[in-house]
Write a protein that holds these residues in place. Structure first.
Motif, PDB file in Angstrom:
ATOM      1  N   ARG A 168       0.850  -1.195   0.000  1.00 52.74           N
ATOM      2  CA  ARG A 168       0.000   0.000   0.000  1.00 52.74           C
ATOM      3  C   ARG A 168       0.886   1.247   0.000  1.00 52.74           C
ATOM      4  NH1 ARG A 168      -5.125   1.700   3.910  1.00 52.74           N
ATOM      5  NH2 ARG A 168      -6.243   2.707   2.196  1.00 52.74           N
ATOM      6  N   PHE A 169       0.439   2.274  -0.721  1.00 51.95           N
ATOM      7  CA  PHE A 169       1.280   3.462  -0.891  1.00 51.95           C
ATOM      8  C   PHE A 169       0.462   4.737  -0.691  1.00 51.95           C
ATOM      9  CE2 PHE A 169       2.771  -0.062  -3.336  1.00 51.95           C
ATOM     10  CZ  PHE A 169       4.114  -0.112  -3.022  1.00 51.95           C
ATOM     11  N   GLY A 170       1.114   5.723  -0.135  1.00 55.53           N
ATOM     12  CA  GLY A 170       0.472   7.025   0.011  1.00 55.53           C
ATOM     13  C   GLY A 170       1.486   8.108  -0.295  1.00 55.53           C
ATOM     14  N   VAL A 171       0.985   9.308  -0.556  1.00 59.30           N
ATOM     15  CA  VAL A 171       1.898  10.440  -0.744  1.00 59.30           C
ATOM     16  C   VAL A 171       1.405  11.588   0.129  1.00 59.30           C
ATOM     17  CG1 VAL A 171       0.704  11.356  -2.812  1.00 59.30           C
ATOM     18  CG2 VAL A 171       3.109  11.910  -2.432  1.00 59.30           C
ATOM     19  N   ALA A 172       2.354  12.303   0.716  1.00 60.83           N
ATOM     20  CA  ALA A 172       2.000  13.402   1.626  1.00 60.83           C
ATOM     21  C   ALA A 172       2.828  14.632   1.280  1.00 60.83           C
ATOM     22  CB  ALA A 172       2.283  12.975   3.065  1.00 60.83           C
ATOM     23  N   PRO A 173       2.367  15.799   1.712  1.00 62.44           N
ATOM     24  CA  PRO A 173       3.172  17.004   1.485  1.00 62.44           C
ATOM     25  C   PRO A 173       4.486  16.932   2.265  1.00 62.44           C
ATOM     26  CG  PRO A 173       0.939  17.553   2.210  1.00 62.44           C
ATOM     27  CD  PRO A 173       1.109  16.081   2.404  1.00 62.44           C
ATOM     28  N   PRO A 191       8.093  20.504  -6.221  1.00 62.10           N
ATOM     29  CA  PRO A 191       6.700  20.291  -5.807  1.00 62.10           C
ATOM     30  C   PRO A 191       6.592  19.952  -4.324  1.00 62.10           C
ATOM     31  CG  PRO A 191       7.494  18.458  -7.159  1.00 62.10           C
ATOM     32  CD  PRO A 191       8.584  19.481  -7.145  1.00 62.10           C
ATOM     33  N   SER A 192       5.395  20.129  -3.773  1.00 61.93           N
ATOM     34  CA  SER A 192       5.204  19.884  -2.338  1.00 61.93           C
ATOM     35  C   SER A 192       4.904  18.421  -2.037  1.00 61.93           C
ATOM     36  CB  SER A 192       4.025  20.703  -1.817  1.00 61.93           C
ATOM     37  OG  SER A 192       4.389  22.039  -1.786  1.00 61.93           O
ATOM     38  N   GLU A 193       4.093  17.811  -2.864  1.00 64.46           N
ATOM     39  CA  GLU A 193       3.587  16.480  -2.518  1.00 64.46           C
ATOM     40  C   GLU A 193       4.573  15.406  -2.992  1.00 64.46           C
ATOM     41  OE1 GLU A 193       0.073  15.162  -4.471  1.00 64.46           O
ATOM     42  OE2 GLU A 193      -0.994  14.831  -2.592  1.00 64.46           O
ATOM     43  N   THR A 194       5.588  15.127  -2.181  1.00 62.09           N
ATOM     44  CA  THR A 194       6.645  14.214  -2.644  1.00 62.09           C
ATOM     45  C   THR A 194       7.038  13.141  -1.623  1.00 62.09           C
ATOM     46  OG1 THR A 194       8.326  15.715  -1.809  1.00 62.09           O
ATOM     47  CG2 THR A 194       7.751  15.953  -4.139  1.00 62.09           C
ATOM     48  N   CYS A 195       6.431  13.117  -0.447  1.00 62.04           N
ATOM     49  CA  CYS A 195       6.856  12.149   0.571  1.00 62.04           C
ATOM     50  C   CYS A 195       6.041  10.866   0.442  1.00 62.04           C
ATOM     51  CB  CYS A 195       6.705  12.736   1.966  1.00 62.04           C
ATOM     52  SG  CYS A 195       7.839  14.087   2.224  1.00 62.04           S
ATOM     53  N   ILE A 196       6.726   9.777   0.151  1.00 60.21           N
ATOM     54  CA  ILE A 196       6.045   8.496  -0.078  1.00 60.21           C
ATOM     55  C   ILE A 196       6.030   7.692   1.223  1.00 60.21           C
ATOM     56  CG2 ILE A 196       6.058   6.364  -1.455  1.00 60.21           C
ATOM     57  CD1 ILE A 196       5.735   8.927  -3.160  1.00 60.21           C
ATOM     58  N   VAL A 197       4.854   7.200   1.576  1.00 65.76           N
ATOM     59  CA  VAL A 197       4.729   6.347   2.763  1.00 65.76           C
ATOM     60  C   VAL A 197       4.161   5.002   2.322  1.00 65.76           C
ATOM     61  CG1 VAL A 197       4.558   8.041   4.638  1.00 65.76           C
ATOM     62  CG2 VAL A 197       2.561   7.598   3.230  1.00 65.76           C
ATOM     63  N   THR A 198       4.539   3.933   3.033  1.00 62.58           N
ATOM     64  CA  THR A 198       4.115   2.603   2.582  1.00 62.58           C
ATOM     65  C   THR A 198       3.430   1.829   3.706  1.00 62.58           C
ATOM     66  OG1 THR A 198       6.181   1.554   3.232  1.00 62.58           O
ATOM     67  CG2 THR A 198       6.110   2.485   1.013  1.00 62.58           C
ATOM     68  N   ASP A 199       2.660   0.837   3.312  1.00 62.80           N
ATOM     69  CA  ASP A 199       2.018  -0.138   4.211  1.00 62.80           C
ATOM     70  C   ASP A 199       1.353   0.516   5.433  1.00 62.80           C
ATOM     71  OD1 ASP A 199       2.754  -1.943   2.350  1.00 62.80           O
ATOM     72  OD2 ASP A 199       4.419  -2.785   3.461  1.00 62.80           O
ATOM     73  N   ASP A 200       1.823   0.174   6.660  1.00 67.05           N
ATOM     74  CA  ASP A 200       1.161   0.709   7.864  1.00 67.05           C
ATOM     75  C   ASP A 200       1.182   2.239   7.873  1.00 67.05           C
ATOM     76  OD1 ASP A 200       0.515  -1.743   9.036  1.00 67.05           O
ATOM     77  OD2 ASP A 200       2.521  -1.935   9.906  1.00 67.05           O
ATOM     78  N   GLY A 209      -5.863  11.596   7.177  1.00 66.09           N
ATOM     79  CA  GLY A 209      -5.924  12.747   6.265  1.00 66.09           C
ATOM     80  C   GLY A 209      -4.585  13.435   6.048  1.00 66.09           C
ATOM     81  N   LEU A 210      -3.489  12.774   6.463  1.00 74.83           N
ATOM     82  CA  LEU A 210      -2.173  13.394   6.256  1.00 74.83           C
ATOM     83  C   LEU A 210      -1.729  13.280   4.802  1.00 74.83           C
ATOM     84  CD1 LEU A 210      -0.269  11.994   9.380  1.00 74.83           C
ATOM     85  CD2 LEU A 210      -0.849  14.371   8.954  1.00 74.83           C
ATOM     86  N   GLY A 211      -2.221  12.247   4.115  1.00 71.80           N
ATOM     87  CA  GLY A 211      -1.814  12.040   2.726  1.00 71.80           C
ATOM     88  C   GLY A 211      -2.917  11.337   1.963  1.00 71.80           C
ATOM     89  N   ARG A 212      -2.646  11.046   0.673  1.00 71.99           N
ATOM     90  CA  ARG A 212      -3.666  10.362  -0.135  1.00 71.99           C
ATOM     91  C   ARG A 212      -3.077   9.083  -0.726  1.00 71.99           C
ATOM     92  NH1 ARG A 212      -2.822  11.345  -5.685  1.00 71.99           N
ATOM     93  NH2 ARG A 212      -1.130  12.845  -5.962  1.00 71.99           N
ATOM     94  N   GLU A 213      -3.976   8.160  -1.070  1.00 76.18           N
ATOM     95  CA  GLU A 213      -3.530   6.867  -1.591  1.00 76.18           C
ATOM     96  C   GLU A 213      -3.056   7.006  -3.033  1.00 76.18           C
ATOM     97  OE1 GLU A 213      -5.993   3.596  -0.576  1.00 76.18           O
ATOM     98  OE2 GLU A 213      -4.308   2.278  -1.057  1.00 76.18           O
ATOM     99  N   ILE A 214      -1.973   6.324  -3.368  1.00 74.31           N
ATOM    100  CA  ILE A 214      -1.490   6.272  -4.753  1.00 74.31           C
ATOM    101  C   ILE A 214      -1.094   4.829  -5.061  1.00 74.31           C
ATOM    102  CG2 ILE A 214      -0.669   8.676  -4.965  1.00 74.31           C
ATOM    103  CD1 ILE A 214       2.153   7.636  -4.309  1.00 74.31           C
TER     104      ILE A 214
END
Ligand code: SF4
Ligand code: SF4
Ligand code: SF4
Length: 359
Positions: A168-173, A191-200, A209-214
């Protein structure tokens, strides 16, 4: 009941996690905590055991009902004061450090005065010094494994293999750019939205609401777009690479340390460096312009790379039409801890051991 001021206790407690949270002039550390933790939340944080706990365990440890414990812990997770993950039927809660932890979890906090005070804290406290003297927080990995010549990339340095480990992947500002942009003089084109978060972490960011799913493909595209505007791929220093940043040398709190101070910074690590084949170099200067850290100089013979400091990000290689630059493995390969939780423990033990140095 506690005999001491709850925010003093909270500051001391946060200071015991990972790199900690050293006291600063005018006790900015305490003021920062006061702005985001209510006294009740400060108390719950202090009462939480280190490591992951369920609401049931927290309730038993503190002699309260499970429903009350869950209400507090969920409210704090939803405010980005602690981290939450799901395991089967249960939710597990963790008091994360200041970085990477409740600082990043405040990325959507609309209170500009909190962000300004945090920037000031970073400059005036010994936090940066602690961070730069323990095990590196980030590892820079190359844009493409194909840039490496003569040997195979380690799976924990291969950005595609790192992403493949996750589902699972998300991106946050980006928190660093957000803080820097409070200064109207700050001119960052990235760009601002460049921090990738994964799984948990992806689940936590999306739920709160810190980021959105990608998708995984979108995550890779965001990271590789950095080739165009000069962003470097940094993964948190563990083999699982839970969080992946796409950092610029102008905005990133950690990368700016490299450009601000001449000595070798220990706060980033890389297993690679770049090397030029001067017989192919036509002295166009594109790579010189591309290196975010000014590690490439033009000389009469062609370019010269500061290999002692080079991070092996690969941006200069992507810029060279002559294919004159390649990446090489450093002689002694560094093996990062397996998990991010394991890395937190190592940072914590190093900081604890040398605590007096960084007070
Ligand atoms: S570390 Fe890099 S990408 Fe991450 S928040 Fe800072 S600048 Fe942004
Ligand atoms: S981009 Fe390539 S050809 Fe141009 S100066 Fe750099 S190494 Fe030489
Ligand atoms: S010389 Fe600069 S751009 Fe090239 S790999 Fe090293 S750090 Fe990256």
């Amino acid at each position: 009941m506690f005999k001491k001021d709850i925010y003093d206790l909270l500051a001391e407690d946060v200071d015991r996690i990972s790199f900690g949270f050293p006291k600063s002039y005018f006790r900015l550390d305490k003021k920062l905590l006061k702005k985001i933790f209510t006294p009740e939340h400060a108390k719950v944080f202090v009462q939480m055991k280190q490591g992951y706990v369920t609401a049931k365990q927290h309730a038993e440890q503190n002699n309260i009902s499970e429903a009350e414990a869950k209400a507090h812990l969920d409210a704090m997770a939803n405010k980005g004061l602690i981290f939450r993950r799901h395991r089967g039927e249960n939710d597990e809660y963790h008091k994360h450090p200041f970085v990477m932890g409740f600082l990043e979890f405040q990325v959507n906090n609309p209170d500009k005065s909190w962000l300004l005070a945090t920037s000031l804290y970073m400059i005036t406290s010994k936090f940066g010094k602690r961070m730069s003297q323990t095990m590196p927080f980030y590892r820079t990995v190359p844009m493409h494994k194909e840039f490496l010549e003569g040997s195979k990339i380690m799976p924990y340095d291969d950005i595609e293999a790192i992403l493949d480990k996750h589902t699972r992947f998300g991106v946050a500002p980006c928190m660093c750019r957000k803080m820097q942009r409070l200064d109207p003089k700050f001119k960052c084109i990235h760009p601002s939205e460049t921090c990738i978060v994964t799984d948990d972490y992806a689940t936590f960011y999306i739920e709160t609401g810190l980021g959105r799913e990608i998708t995984k493909e979108e995550a890779l595209a965001i990271l590789r777009e950095g080739e165009n505007d000069g962003r470097v791929i940094n993964v948190t220093n563990s083999q699982d690479g839970e969080n992946i940043c796409s950092c610029c040398a102008c905005g990133c709190g950690i990368l700016t340390l490299r450009t601000r101070y001449p000595g070798p910074a220990n706060d980033l690590w890389s297993n690679h460096y770049s090397e030029v084949d001067l017989s192919k170099c036509v002295k166009c200067g594109l790579c010189v312009k591309k290196c975010p850290f000014n590690y490439i100089k033009m000389t009469k013979e062609g370019i010269e790379i500061d290999q002692k400091h080079c991070l092996g990000c690969g941006l200069c290689i992507a810029a060279c039409h002559q294919k004159a630059i390649v990446l090489k493995h450093k002689p002694n390969l560094y093996t990062p801890p397996e998990t991010y939780d394991g890395a937190i423990e190592i940072w914590q033990n190093i900081t604890k051991k040398d605590y007096n140095k960084y007070k």
